[in-house]
Design an enzyme around this catalytic site. Structure first.
Site, PDB file in Angstrom:
ATOM      1  N   ARG A 165       1.243   1.070  -6.148  1.00  0.00           N
ATOM      2  CA  ARG A 165       1.506   0.194  -4.842  1.00  0.00           C
ATOM      3  C   ARG A 165       0.359  -0.388  -4.539  1.00  0.00           C
ATOM      4  O   ARG A 165       0.020  -1.135  -3.457  1.00  0.00           O
ATOM      5  CB  ARG A 165       2.043   0.949  -3.726  1.00  0.00           C
ATOM      6  CG  ARG A 165       3.511   1.487  -3.928  1.00  0.00           C
ATOM      7  CD  ARG A 165       3.984   2.296  -2.828  1.00  0.00           C
ATOM      8  NE  ARG A 165       4.215   1.669  -1.403  1.00  0.00           N
ATOM      9  CZ  ARG A 165       5.289   1.096  -1.030  1.00  0.00           C
ATOM     10  NH1 ARG A 165       6.373   1.208  -1.796  1.00  0.00           N
ATOM     11  NH2 ARG A 165       5.356   0.474  -0.170  1.00  0.00           N
ATOM     12  N   GLU A 193      19.451 -22.316  -8.033  1.00  0.00           N
ATOM     13  CA  GLU A 193      19.130 -20.712  -8.164  1.00  0.00           C
ATOM     14  C   GLU A 193      20.394 -20.110  -7.601  1.00  0.00           C
ATOM     15  O   GLU A 193      20.785 -18.845  -8.072  1.00  0.00           O
ATOM     16  CB  GLU A 193      17.995 -20.486  -7.319  1.00  0.00           C
ATOM     17  CG  GLU A 193      17.496 -18.879  -7.228  1.00  0.00           C
ATOM     18  CD  GLU A 193      17.285 -18.054  -8.636  1.00  0.00           C
ATOM     19  OE1 GLU A 193      17.550 -16.840  -8.342  1.00  0.00           O
ATOM     20  OE2 GLU A 193      17.210 -18.849  -9.406  1.00  0.00           O
ATOM     21  N   HIS A 223      27.456 -39.162  -7.888  1.00  0.00           N
ATOM     22  CA  HIS A 223      27.339 -39.647  -9.034  1.00  0.00           C
ATOM     23  C   HIS A 223      28.287 -38.856 -10.233  1.00  0.00           C
ATOM     24  O   HIS A 223      27.794 -38.648 -11.382  1.00  0.00           O
ATOM     25  CB  HIS A 223      26.041 -39.729  -9.732  1.00  0.00           C
ATOM     26  CG  HIS A 223      25.138 -40.706  -8.810  1.00  0.00           C
ATOM     27  ND1 HIS A 223      25.163 -42.061  -9.025  1.00  0.00           N
ATOM     28  CD2 HIS A 223      24.151 -40.541  -7.527  1.00  0.00           C
ATOM     29  CE1 HIS A 223      24.312 -42.568  -8.000  1.00  0.00           C
ATOM     30  NE2 HIS A 223      24.055 -41.786  -7.115  1.00  0.00           N
ATOM     31  N   TRP A 280      -3.920  -1.985  -1.275  1.00  0.00           N
ATOM     32  CA  TRP A 280      -4.158  -3.289  -1.858  1.00  0.00           C
ATOM     33  C   TRP A 280      -4.915  -3.970  -0.589  1.00  0.00           C
ATOM     34  O   TRP A 280      -4.414  -4.093   0.400  1.00  0.00           O
ATOM     35  CB  TRP A 280      -2.793  -3.898  -2.087  1.00  0.00           C
ATOM     36  CG  TRP A 280      -2.286  -4.183  -3.546  1.00  0.00           C
ATOM     37  CD1 TRP A 280      -1.124  -3.365  -3.841  1.00  0.00           C
ATOM     38  CD2 TRP A 280      -2.846  -4.580  -4.673  1.00  0.00           C
ATOM     39  NE1 TRP A 280      -1.109  -3.541  -5.225  1.00  0.00           N
ATOM     40  CE2 TRP A 280      -2.011  -4.026  -5.830  1.00  0.00           C
ATOM     41  CE3 TRP A 280      -4.122  -5.225  -4.939  1.00  0.00           C
ATOM     42  CZ2 TRP A 280      -2.556  -4.448  -7.014  1.00  0.00           C
ATOM     43  CZ3 TRP A 280      -4.537  -5.491  -6.408  1.00  0.00           C
ATOM     44  CH2 TRP A 280      -3.584  -5.157  -7.220  1.00  0.00           C
ATOM     45  N   LYS A 292      16.857  -7.859 -18.808  1.00  0.00           N
ATOM     46  CA  LYS A 292      15.858  -8.281 -17.826  1.00  0.00           C
ATOM     47  C   LYS A 292      14.584  -9.166 -18.356  1.00  0.00           C
ATOM     48  O   LYS A 292      14.188 -10.103 -17.513  1.00  0.00           O
ATOM     49  CB  LYS A 292      15.110  -6.960 -17.517  1.00  0.00           C
ATOM     50  CG  LYS A 292      14.175  -7.037 -16.133  1.00  0.00           C
ATOM     51  CD  LYS A 292      14.830  -7.700 -14.794  1.00  0.00           C
ATOM     52  CE  LYS A 292      13.935  -7.739 -13.750  1.00  0.00           C
ATOM     53  NZ  LYS A 292      14.508  -8.415 -12.714  1.00  0.00           N
ATOM     54  N   GLU A 301      25.489 -15.261 -12.861  1.00  0.00           N
ATOM     55  CA  GLU A 301      24.948 -14.069 -13.411  1.00  0.00           C
ATOM     56  C   GLU A 301      25.367 -12.932 -13.182  1.00  0.00           C
ATOM     57  O   GLU A 301      26.087 -11.994 -14.100  1.00  0.00           O
ATOM     58  CB  GLU A 301      23.378 -13.957 -12.923  1.00  0.00           C
ATOM     59  CG  GLU A 301      22.462 -14.917 -13.658  1.00  0.00           C
ATOM     60  CD  GLU A 301      21.153 -14.507 -13.189  1.00  0.00           C
ATOM     61  OE1 GLU A 301      20.040 -14.558 -14.007  1.00  0.00           O
ATOM     62  OE2 GLU A 301      20.846 -14.417 -12.049  1.00  0.00           O
ATOM     63  N   CYS A 340       0.613  -1.167  -0.030  1.00  0.00           N
ATOM     64  CA  CYS A 340      -0.029   0.012   0.040  1.00  0.00           C
ATOM     65  C   CYS A 340       0.810   1.262   0.030  1.00  0.00           C
ATOM     66  O   CYS A 340       2.029   1.147   0.574  1.00  0.00           O
ATOM     67  CB  CYS A 340      -0.947   0.213   1.158  1.00  0.00           C
ATOM     68  SG  CYS A 340      -1.779  -1.706   1.430  1.00  0.00           S
ATOM     69  N   ASN A 379       0.508   0.007   6.348  1.00  0.00           N
ATOM     70  CA  ASN A 379       0.809  -1.085   5.272  1.00  0.00           C
ATOM     71  C   ASN A 379       1.599  -2.203   5.995  1.00  0.00           C
ATOM     72  O   ASN A 379       2.467  -2.161   6.800  1.00  0.00           O
ATOM     73  CB  ASN A 379       1.927  -0.228   4.571  1.00  0.00           C
ATOM     74  CG  ASN A 379       2.602  -1.217   3.407  1.00  0.00           C
ATOM     75  OD1 ASN A 379       2.084  -2.152   3.251  1.00  0.00           O
ATOM     76  ND2 ASN A 379       3.319  -0.639   2.336  1.00  0.00           N
ATOM     77  N   GLY A 380       1.090  -3.410   6.009  1.00  0.00           N
ATOM     78  CA  GLY A 380       1.540  -4.631   6.501  1.00  0.00           C
ATOM     79  C   GLY A 380       0.317  -5.558   7.160  1.00  0.00           C
ATOM     80  O   GLY A 380      -0.934  -5.087   6.644  1.00  0.00           O
ATOM     81  N   LYS A 382      22.472 -17.263  -9.655  1.00  0.00           N
ATOM     82  CA  LYS A 382      22.704 -15.881  -9.060  1.00  0.00           C
ATOM     83  C   LYS A 382      24.147 -15.660  -9.144  1.00  0.00           C
ATOM     84  O   LYS A 382      24.730 -14.573  -9.546  1.00  0.00           O
ATOM     85  CB  LYS A 382      22.220 -15.459  -7.737  1.00  0.00           C
ATOM     86  CG  LYS A 382      20.875 -15.352  -7.837  1.00  0.00           C
ATOM     87  CD  LYS A 382      20.374 -14.189  -8.379  1.00  0.00           C
ATOM     88  CE  LYS A 382      19.047 -14.210  -8.807  1.00  0.00           C
ATOM     89  NZ  LYS A 382      18.776 -14.911  -9.800  1.00  0.00           N
TER      90      LYS A 382
END
Length: 626
Positions: free
Chosen positions: A27, A499, A522, A75, A621, A506, A2, A101-102, A503
């Site tokens: 937001r 992942e 293996h 939201w 991106k 990247e 929010c 907000n939260g 990272k």
């Protein structure tokens, strides 16, 4: 996620707050509201469902006049988007206005107590409990800032809160936990308090116009967890939750920063990692009924009847999104009781995958424009499969092709290497798996409620991981000269090993491989020697003992081991070279927590090596070509 805007100064508050809300509309735009303390000292509220523009007054009525105001664009979390549930919220006497907000994790407990003490509630929100708690502090004779500060000891969860009060020329704001930001700036007897830098637009504009030559920088300060501020025309004062004064360091904010701001961080990637608690909270909003302990997923395009007819789920994605899909496979099987597969979208479209009306395909992405994923989605649609998208961009190709979408709502992610959107996608996959399990009867009411309770804790758990990152720079200095890394994980953490390796590749350009730890013997074990760094994910879960054995096998061959461990696992910590800690958590949530140390490790190694973190070479991106 929010948006909050507050203003106090010598100009009419309404236009400035309204302008700030428009800049923060990304937001949230389920509803919006503004509270003004008018010239007679009365609180004037205007709230509407829909976007900020719905607050525009009719020409014949105008807007409330006053020089202090507080606004919010929302939201929905607790309670549907209605005028009654829109912020700001007030107390029984109409003395205070509160925006928030939260998620107040203990709001039902607080609400029951407040109702028992005679408070009248007019909304379904958790936020209204804050207004009534503030009211009680004032009724006890506390000054406005003291009553506001007392909230910090009553509320559980991560939140940003701001409040105004009739008879007071002050705005109080607070940040609890790590979700939800608060920034404030003072200039020429005026203050703006907001949840993000675009809220400061009016102070960045010297004469109230938006001309290219009329802007000038301002000094702004950001609240950290456990801090509050009191804003007055004379300036800003800061204190901790014990009332001790804080000497906050402000920084210069230039007009060009309000669109893409690093919030004081060196790179966008680090800013976006630090935004992950807020990204989780945003992904949860409007999708969980906390009172009933259920996932609701409004507007989910597949009927309960058709969900019960599903025979399997296929999850597709590319790169980081493929790793999210692989974790989603575990979640769907565990929580929804459905066979599940995960596959690279770039390969899926080139084989004759069996798809029918009883197959649900979940396309995971960030931009919603990745060519391979969109093409695979068209294949699914042509074959009559059921199709939904998880992505961060409304109106993208993926959202247009799919029957329906579950948007991440993470805000702009500027760093090319995905960070907060990965965490958001894992959050949504948890929600989806629980929802399917509820509908299909694979989860009892008690099981679903327990999952919801665990998810509500997630922003704080992630905040705990992010609370102390000082050791990563030392680690980066030690590890940045290694040319090869092996990342190992088991079960739901096997995709996190992939992942973590991605990272590091990247953004630091170091060769790294991610492997299911059971596969180490293996082949990859042949690589282990003193020149290879091994990153082992070993939280205390059902596969912990097996990971311990893998670590011992690496150490027996003189390999360096950096382990991600659950707090207080001192025995295993004594057997490895370096440790990164995560808090205890339910097993299905550990991938979200083990991810974060790997993101931070890759970031700091890349910085140590002098790499372009936000724009790594050869990457974009959104991969919009095959």
């Amino acid at each position: 996620m929010c948006g909050i805007v507050g203003y106090i100064g010598h100009q009419p508050a309404w236009p400035i707050v309204f302008q700030g809300l428009q800049r923060l509309e990304y937001r949230g735009y389920d509803s919006a509201g503004i509270a003004i303390v008018d010239a007679e000292g009365e609180l004037q509220l205007r709230k509407q469902v829909g976007k900020v523009a719905s607050l525009l007054p009719a020409p014949q009525t105008g807007f409330p006049q006053g020089r202090i105001g507080l606004g919010h664009t929302r939201w929905a979390t607790h309670g549907r988007p209605t005028v009654a549930n829109a912020h700001p919220h007030t107390d029984c006497h109409g003395r205070v206005a509160v925006v928030h907000n939260g998620i107040v994790e203990n709001f039902m407990e607080l609400k029951r107590g407040l109702q028992a003490r005679g408070h009248r509630f007019t909304s379904e929100t958790d936020t209204e409990t804050i207004a009534h708690l503030l009211e009680e502090g004032l009724d006890q004779g506390l000054a406005f800032p003291d009553a506001f500060r007392k909230l910090g000891g009553l509320l559980r969860g991560s939140q940003a809160i701001a409040a105004i009060m009739i008879g007071e020329r002050r705005i109080c704001a607070m940040r609890l936990g790590h979700a939800g930001g608060i920034v404030a700036a003072h200039k020429d007897g005026q203050v703006i308090v907001g949840s993000d830098l675009p809220a400061l637009t009016a102070l960045l504009d010297q004469d109230g116009s938006s001309g290219p030559d009329s802007s000038s920088p301002v000094r702004a300060a950001f609240l950290e967890a456990g801090e509050m501020l009191v804003a007055a025309p004379e300036g800003l004062t800061f204190q901790d939750l014990e009332g001790r004064a804080l000497n906050k360091v402000s920084r210069t904010v230039f007009p060009e920063e309000v669109q893409f701001d690093r919030s004081g961080h060196r790179h966008f990637m680090l800013k976006e990692i630090m935004e992950e608690p807020a990204a989780v909270a945003s992904a949860l909003r409007e999708r969980v009924d906390f009172e009933r302990g259920r996932v609701v997923l409004p507007d989910f395009p597949i009927t309960p009847r058709d969900i019960k007819q599903l025979r399997r789920v296929v999850l597709i994605g590319c790169g980081t999104s493929l790793h999210a899909a692989q974790i989603g496979r575990h979640l769907v099987e565990r929580l929804a009781g459905l066979p599940a597969e995960a596959e690279s979208a770039s390969e899926f479209r080139y084989r004759r995958a069996y798809i029918d009306a009883q197959t649900l395909v979940v396309a995971v992405g960030q931009s919603g424009e990745t060519a391979d994923t969109v093409a695979a989605m068209h294949e699914v649609k042509d074959r009559g499969g059921r199709l939904i998208a998880i992505c961060n961009q409304s109106g993208s190709q993926a959202t247009r092709v799919a029957e329906g979408s579950l948007l991440m709502r993470s805000g702009a992610e500027i760093g090319v290497a995905s960070s907060k959107t990965f965490i958001a996608s894992l959050t949504i996959l948890n929600l989806l798996a629980v929802y399917l399990g509820q509908v299909r009867g694979a989860l009892s009411e008690a099981d679903a409620a327990r999952q919801v309770e665990d998810l509500a804790r997630l922003p704080n758990l992630i905040g705990d991981v992010l609370a102390d990152t000082a050791g990563y720079q030392r680690l980066a200095r030690r590890l940045s000269d290694y040319h090869n890394f092996l990342f190992l994980g088991r079960g739901m953490n096997a995709p996190i090993a992939l992942e973590g390796a991605l990272k590091l590749k990247e953004i630091s350009y170091i060769h790294a491989e991610g492997y299911p730890a059971g596969e180490m013997k293996h082949g990859p074990i042949a690589l282990i020697d003193r020149t290879l760094a091994t990153v082992a994910l070993a939280p205390r879960d059902s596969l912990y003992e097996k990971m311990v054995n893998n670590i011992k096998e690496v150490k027996a061959r003189d390999g360096l081991v950096l382990a991600v461990l659950t707090q207080d696992d001192e025995e295993l910590a004594g057997q490895v070279d370096e440790v990164l800690w995560i808090p205890p958590a339910p097993e299905q949530l550990t991938p979200l927590l083990t991810t974060i140390p790997l993101q931070l490790l890759a970031y700091h190694i890349a910085v140590q090596r002098g790499c372009d973190v936000d724009q790594p070479r050869n990457l974009a991106k959104s991969v919009t070509v095959e």
